[in-house]
Motif scaffolding. Sequence first.
Motif, PDB file in Angstrom:
ATOM      1  N   SER A  80     -15.479  23.419 -10.866  1.00  0.00           N
ATOM      2  CA  SER A  80     -15.617  22.006 -10.526  1.00  0.00           C
ATOM      3  C   SER A  80     -16.812  21.794  -9.594  1.00  0.00           C
ATOM      4  O   SER A  80     -17.020  22.552  -8.644  1.00  0.00           O
ATOM      5  N   PRO A  81     -17.608  20.739  -9.838  1.00  0.00           N
ATOM      6  CA  PRO A  81     -18.724  20.438  -8.935  1.00  0.00           C
ATOM      7  C   PRO A  81     -18.261  19.862  -7.594  1.00  0.00           C
ATOM      8  O   PRO A  81     -19.054  19.717  -6.671  1.00  0.00           O
ATOM      9  N   SER A  82     -16.938  19.558  -7.503  1.00  0.00           N
ATOM     10  CA  SER A  82     -16.429  18.983  -6.261  1.00  0.00           C
ATOM     11  C   SER A  82     -16.568  19.968  -5.112  1.00  0.00           C
ATOM     12  O   SER A  82     -16.398  21.177  -5.277  1.00  0.00           O
ATOM     13  N   LEU A  83     -16.886  19.456  -3.941  1.00  0.00           N
ATOM     14  CA  LEU A  83     -17.008  20.298  -2.749  1.00  0.00           C
ATOM     15  C   LEU A  83     -15.783  20.146  -1.847  1.00  0.00           C
ATOM     16  O   LEU A  83     -15.886  20.293  -0.617  1.00  0.00           O
ATOM     17  N   LEU A  84     -14.658  19.844  -2.448  1.00  0.00           N
ATOM     18  CA  LEU A  84     -13.425  19.727  -1.672  1.00  0.00           C
ATOM     19  C   LEU A  84     -13.170  21.040  -0.927  1.00  0.00           C
ATOM     20  O   LEU A  84     -13.420  22.125  -1.459  1.00  0.00           O
ATOM     21  N   PRO A  85     -12.682  20.974   0.295  1.00  0.00           N
ATOM     22  CA  PRO A  85     -12.555  22.188   1.110  1.00  0.00           C
ATOM     23  C   PRO A  85     -11.370  23.048   0.704  1.00  0.00           C
ATOM     24  O   PRO A  85     -10.454  22.597   0.005  1.00  0.00           O
ATOM     25  N   PHE A  86     -11.399  24.297   1.155  1.00  0.00           N
ATOM     26  CA  PHE A  86     -10.248  25.176   0.974  1.00  0.00           C
ATOM     27  C   PHE A  86      -9.032  24.544   1.654  1.00  0.00           C
ATOM     28  O   PHE A  86      -9.153  23.937   2.735  1.00  0.00           O
ATOM     29  N   GLY A  87      -7.887  24.712   1.007  1.00  0.00           N
ATOM     30  CA  GLY A  87      -6.665  24.072   1.486  1.00  0.00           C
ATOM     31  C   GLY A  87      -6.316  22.841   0.688  1.00  0.00           C
ATOM     32  O   GLY A  87      -5.217  22.318   0.801  1.00  0.00           O
ATOM     33  N   THR A  88      -7.248  22.386  -0.184  1.00  0.00           N
ATOM     34  CA  THR A  88      -6.983  21.231  -1.043  1.00  0.00           C
ATOM     35  C   THR A  88      -6.122  21.665  -2.227  1.00  0.00           C
ATOM     36  O   THR A  88      -6.349  22.726  -2.816  1.00  0.00           O
ATOM     37  N   MET A  89      -5.131  20.840  -2.600  1.00  0.00           N
ATOM     38  CA  MET A  89      -4.274  21.168  -3.733  1.00  0.00           C
ATOM     39  C   MET A  89      -5.105  21.318  -5.000  1.00  0.00           C
ATOM     40  O   MET A  89      -6.076  20.568  -5.223  1.00  0.00           O
ATOM     41  N   CYS A  90      -4.758  22.276  -5.808  1.00  0.00           N
ATOM     42  CA  CYS A  90      -5.536  22.581  -7.015  1.00  0.00           C
ATOM     43  C   CYS A  90      -5.597  21.408  -7.988  1.00  0.00           C
ATOM     44  O   CYS A  90      -6.554  21.293  -8.759  1.00  0.00           O
ATOM     45  N   ASP A  91      -4.589  20.545  -7.965  1.00  0.00           N
ATOM     46  CA  ASP A  91      -4.578  19.430  -8.903  1.00  0.00           C
ATOM     47  C   ASP A  91      -5.329  18.209  -8.365  1.00  0.00           C
ATOM     48  O   ASP A  91      -5.292  17.143  -8.967  1.00  0.00           O
TER      49      ASP A  91
END
Length: 208
Positions: A80-91
């Motif tokens: 995914s190109p998203s830069l959501l941080p670690f700890g974010t739910m996979c969905d």
Amino acid sequence: MIRPHHRIARFGHDEDGTTLVEMAIVLPIFLLIFLALIDFGRLGADHAMAQKAMERASRIAAVRPPACPGVPTTNLRGGSPSLLPFGTMCDAAADLCAPVGRITCPGDARNATAAEIWGLIGPILPPDATIANLSFTYDQDEALGFLGGPYVPVVTVELEGVTFRFVTPLAALATLAGAGNSTLPMTLPMPRMSVSLPGEDLALGENG
């Protein structure tokens, strides 16, 4: 002197031995019904115990290290190109966590988890069952994990290929009861059964 026609008449009214003849006719039918009840009762009991065994097996598999090779321990970042941080739910975003898919393997006594499960449930399964009749499946579910966290799949334990054996000669009794040359089988395949549970941490029973 008793005349011949009187003897014939007496013979026609003589009922000595009829009970024995009637018993010879009825006994095979009675035994067929009685022994069939015993064997089909065993079949029902074996099915119920196998189902309970699968429930126990899946509960253990959900909190133990994987019984299959290749099951990851951590949710890695996907494409995914998203830069959501670690700890974010996979969905939270498509392909945020690396796809794993389905991993399946048969039971193998060389695997500690499979061996532990078989040691607990093997004694209550039909005598012909072996650890190879078990299969383990790990399905990825993005709703169960977060990026960088422990990989938590849906764990399924399945039992298939098990045969129930009749212990009574039902085919012979059916033949005696008038069914001709009966072809009643002496074995019966048991239905496939499985139980699925969401995994915890796939470690040693610690809560994930």
